[in-house]
Write an enzyme that holds these catalytic residues in place. Structure first.
Site: not given
Length: 193
Positions: A66, A69, A87, A91
């Site tokens: 996480d 990226d 993203d 998540d």
């Protein structure tokens, strides 16, 4: 600077070799986001099957993607609105997968307290994210709070790998809702100012 921001700043040198490698291989940042998501979903499946320590180790392995990226996106000048949106969305789905896996595990054991704590933690986690997203949608800053995603995953990983999952979930359920409340009060102060 929040605790999460300090950890990200200090851990960046450790991730730079991986970021450079991914950059040379022309891996897109969204590919890293999807890989991290798949890894965390796999951890959720492993947790559902009752392999808590292995699930925790998978979470420790894939959770840091996480951060990778975003670093990759900045290094390769591929920062995009859709990438940030993807993203954040992945998540949320990843956290849902983790707590669904744990909920199934506790259901199989007949542990009703475990189920309740999983649901309380999941709703608290989602509300922490929602309060920030809603505030930012209104043009307000909302990066405050004691238990952001990083802290939640770190504490959960420790509980899975070293044991004591029920007390860890009790702590998470309390602190996620407390963090959402911190953000609500923060937005209230900003909107009055």
């Amino acid at each position: 600077m929040t605790f999460t921001e300090r950890v990200k700043a200090r851990s960046e040198p450790f991730f730079l070799p991986l970021v450079r490698l991914l950059s040379r291989l022309r891996v897109h940042p969204s590919t890293v986001s999807v890989a991290g998501f798949i890894g965390v979903v796999l951890a959720g499946v492993i947790l559902a099957l009752g392999h808590l320590r292995l699930g925790g180790l998978l979470l420790a392995l894939f959770g840091p993607l996480d951060a990778v990226d975003g670093m990759l996106a900045r290094k390769t000048n591929q920062v995009s609105t859709f990438g940030a949106f993807l993203d954040s969305t992945l998540d949320r789905y990843a956290e849902i997968a983790l707590f669904l896996g744990l909920t199934y595990y506790f259901l199989r054991l007949g542990n009703h307290w475990g189920v309740i704590l999983c649901l309380l933690t999941l709703t608290g986690s989602l509300m922490v994210s929602y309060t920030r997203a809603r505030a930012e949608g209104l043009g307000l800053s909302c990066k405050v709070g004691l238990f952001t995603r990083f802290e939640r995953l770190l504490v959960l990983t420790v509980g899975l790998v070293f044991g004591g999952l029920i007390p860890i979930l009790a702590l998470l359920s309390l602190l996620t809702h407390f963090t959402a409340l911190q953000r609500i009060l923060h937005v209230r102060r900003q909107s009055r100012g």
